[in-house]
Design a protein around this motif. Structure first.
Motif, short mmCIF file in Angstrom:
data_model
loop_
_atom_site.label_atom_id
_atom_site.label_comp_id
_atom_site.label_asym_id
_atom_site.label_seq_id
_atom_site.Cartn_x
_atom_site.Cartn_y
_atom_site.Cartn_z
N UNK A 1 52.30 41.20 58.53
CA UNK A 1 51.24 40.26 58.90
C UNK A 1 50.63 39.55 57.69
N UNK A 2 50.82 40.10 56.49
CA UNK A 2 50.15 39.57 55.31
C UNK A 2 50.63 38.17 55.00
N UNK A 3 49.68 37.26 54.86
CA UNK A 3 50.00 35.86 54.61
C UNK A 3 49.75 35.47 53.16
N UNK A 4 48.70 36.02 52.57
CA UNK A 4 48.34 35.62 51.21
C UNK A 4 47.36 36.66 50.65
N UNK A 5 47.13 36.57 49.36
CA UNK A 5 46.13 37.41 48.69
C UNK A 5 45.52 36.64 47.54
N UNK A 6 44.33 37.04 47.15
CA UNK A 6 43.65 36.34 46.07
C UNK A 6 42.76 37.32 45.31
N UNK A 7 42.70 37.16 44.00
CA UNK A 7 41.89 38.02 43.15
C UNK A 7 40.84 37.18 42.42
N UNK B 1 34.24 31.56 48.27
CA UNK B 1 35.51 31.03 47.79
C UNK B 1 36.31 30.52 49.00
N UNK B 2 36.94 29.37 48.85
CA UNK B 2 37.72 28.77 49.94
C UNK B 2 39.18 28.66 49.50
N UNK B 3 40.07 29.11 50.38
CA UNK B 3 41.50 29.02 50.07
C UNK B 3 42.28 28.83 51.36
N UNK C 1 41.69 49.61 33.27
CA UNK C 1 42.98 49.38 33.95
C UNK C 1 42.84 48.43 35.13
N UNK C 2 41.72 48.51 35.86
CA UNK C 2 41.52 47.62 37.00
C UNK C 2 41.35 46.18 36.55
N UNK C 3 40.49 45.97 35.56
CA UNK C 3 40.24 44.60 35.08
C UNK C 3 41.50 43.97 34.50
N UNK C 4 42.30 44.77 33.78
CA UNK C 4 43.48 44.23 33.10
C UNK C 4 44.72 44.15 33.97
N UNK C 5 44.69 44.74 35.16
CA UNK C 5 45.86 44.67 36.04
C UNK C 5 46.13 43.22 36.44
N UNK C 6 47.39 42.90 36.68
CA UNK C 6 47.72 41.55 37.11
C UNK C 6 47.26 41.33 38.55
N UNK C 7 47.15 40.07 38.93
CA UNK C 7 46.77 39.77 40.31
C UNK C 7 47.77 40.37 41.29
N UNK C 8 49.05 40.25 40.98
CA UNK C 8 50.10 40.78 41.87
C UNK C 8 49.96 42.29 42.03
N UNK C 9 49.66 43.00 40.95
CA UNK C 9 49.49 44.45 41.02
C UNK C 9 48.28 44.82 41.88
N UNK C 10 47.18 44.11 41.69
CA UNK C 10 45.97 44.41 42.45
C UNK C 10 46.17 44.14 43.94
N UNK C 11 46.82 43.04 44.26
CA UNK C 11 47.06 42.71 45.67
C UNK C 11 47.99 43.74 46.30
N UNK C 12 49.05 44.11 45.60
CA UNK C 12 50.01 45.08 46.14
C UNK C 12 49.34 46.43 46.38
N UNK D 1 39.42 41.67 45.60
CA UNK D 1 40.80 41.45 46.06
C UNK D 1 40.74 41.17 47.55
N UNK D 2 41.18 39.98 47.93
CA UNK D 2 41.13 39.55 49.33
C UNK D 2 42.54 39.41 49.88
N UNK D 3 42.74 39.93 51.07
CA UNK D 3 44.05 39.87 51.73
C UNK D 3 43.89 39.09 53.03
N UNK D 4 44.66 38.00 53.18
CA UNK D 4 44.64 37.18 54.38
C UNK D 4 45.87 37.52 55.22
#
Length: 465
Positions: A383-389, A46-48, A356-367, A300-303
């Motif tokens: 330092x956190x710049x972005x996150x992606x699920x 995946x590229x972001x 619960x994991x599958x249904x969590x929102x992207x924001x919840x998973x990243x946090x 869940x990826x944290x940049x």
């Protein structure tokens, strides 16, 4: 099949694409249908915003000379050699894997280390004196490593990955996953620097500079000059006359498209193929399919703004207090996986669709992921710049006790279709590494072509644009 024959490949993962590539090189007209928005299946990148990550860290290592030649011909100088370094975070300690004696001693402590060795010795004696069938993962691990190490690490990690108890997980899967490995073999390698070259203990592997997805991308490029690869095209029905597959109905965009062909290669989940058959498969086949399950995955990826966070290839987290089971840092595999001066951590959350994991929102998973990465000392929140699920349904076949018999019922039934071959991890409901998935795709194409094994290498490494 004569040259010019129409072939339809269901699924654009490595097995399907490798088979499509071989069919294309042999002069067949090939069309690939992939349900996702990109090819590669689980082995895609995946590229972001200049960051690149795989859906879990996927090394390439093989003892199959033909498959290695196939990948080397495909990627050329894109391949780099990566040293492996892995650790397990166990009870607040960092333990090197494969086993390093001093790391294990100081990490686990003398008493725990001694208990592990004594447990291993007791298990070996018990196996010699009272051999018994190894049915479950628990049976196999205790026999190979001893009960103390099973209780310390394997129980929690296995149940975290698969979501079921270790007595319900098939021993056959574990035996395939760590072929030839026992505590004795690991100790022999660690202390004496000798022993068999076991895949799970290799200390170097190959990796494409721009991510594992480059294998699928290059395969797609080799197919498309004369064939077609359609993404966002999900198989809905597979039409047959009881002896041959005749065509496929697939959802594409807002409508349904019909595809006819003379030969079919399927790498979509085995249960999906069986349920899609029209007319329906016999009741006993559908009943067996209903008992086969897949494990789903959320990435869940944290940049963040730092050049490097770890020096590891993988880190494993068996503890249930941490939501992810494994993480890796792509820039440790290739510096090209992030912009200069930045890096990213990729975490794997094993789950079932609807939990619960599958249904969590992207924001919840990243946090949640950021919180745990910070607590573990990998990052600082500023330092956190972005996150992606990324959610991956049916990522892994779930190897429950009895799965072999159930999957065999399905495969035996599908063998009646003379113009169909199935391939791949999901397509055959087997544990395959990438090299095995590629080999299964090539073998499926070979079977459709009716060729003998002597021609496999020539087909596999034919000219690639």
């Amino acid at each position: 099949m004569k040259p010019g024959t129409d072939c339809l490949v269901l699924g654009g993962g490595l097995a399907g694409l490798a088979g499509a590539h071989a069919l294309t090189q042999a002069g067949r007209r090939v069309r690939v249908l992939e349900g996702g928005d990109a090819v590669g299946g689980l082995a895609r990148t995946v590229v972001r915003d200049g960051f690149r990550f795989d859906l879990g860290g996927h090394r390439f290592f093989t003892h199959d000379a033909q498959v290695e030649r196939f990948v080397r011909e495909l990627l050329g100088d894109e391949l780099v050699t990566v040293p492996r370094a892995s650790r397990i975070y166990l009870r607040g300690k960092w333990i090197e894997y494969p086993l390093r004696p001093l790391s294990a001693l100081f990490g686990l402590g003398l008493r725990t280390s001694a208990a592990i060795l004594l447990g291993y010795a007791a298990a070996r004696v018990a196996r010699h004196m009272r051999p018994a069938p190894l049915v479950s993962l628990e049976d196999w691990v205790v026999a190979q490593f001893g009960r103390p190490l099973f209780e310390l690490y394997f129980r929690d990690y296995s149940e975290k990955v698969w979501g079921i108890g270790c007595r319900d997980i098939s021993a056959e899967w574990m035996a395939q996953r760590v072929q030839g490995l026992s505590l004795g073999a690991a100790i022999q390698r660690a202390f004496l620097k000798r022993g068999p070259a076991l895949p799970t203990l290799v200390d170097r592997f190959l990796y494409p500079r721009l991510g594992i997805g480059r294998i699928a991308e290059r395969l797609r490029q080799s197919i498309e000059p004369s064939g077609e690869v359609l993404t966002d095209t999900r198989v809905a029905r597979v039409h047959h006359n009881g002896r041959r597959i005749e065509g496929v109905s697939a959802h594409h965009g807002d409508g349904t498209r019909e595809f006819a062909a003379d030969a079919f290669l399927s790498s979509i989940p085995l249960t999906q193929l069986v349920h899609a058959l029209h007319p329906h498969a016999p009741a006993e086949v559908r009943a067996a399919a209903a008992q086969l399950r897949y494990r789903d995955l959320v990435i869940v990826t944290v940049m963040f703004d730092r050049a490097r966070a770890t020096d590891q290839s993988w880190i494993y987290f068996p503890g249930k207090d941490i939501p992810f089971g494994r993480l890796h840092e792509p820039t440790n595999w290739s510096a090209a996986m992030a912009p200069p001066g930045r890096t990213l951590l990729v975490t794997e959350h094993f789950c079932f669709r609807g939990d619960a994991t599958w249904n969590a929102t992207d924001a919840e998973l990243i946090e949640t992921t950021v919180q745990h990465l910070e607590q573990l000392g990998f990052i600082r929140r500023p330092e956190v710049r972005d996150g992606m699920v990324v959610r991956i349904p049916a990522a892994y076949p779930l190897f429950e006790v009895g799965y072999q018999e159930r999957s065999r019922v399905l495969c035996d039934y599908l063998e009646r279709f003379e113009n169909l071959q199935v391939a791949g991890r999901g397509g055959r409901f087997r544990y395959y590494n990438m090299d095995q998935a590629i080999a299964s795709g090539l073998a499926a194409a070979e079977a459709l072509l009716g060729r003998d094994m002597e021609t496999r290498a020539a087909v596999a490494v034919g000219s690639v644009p």
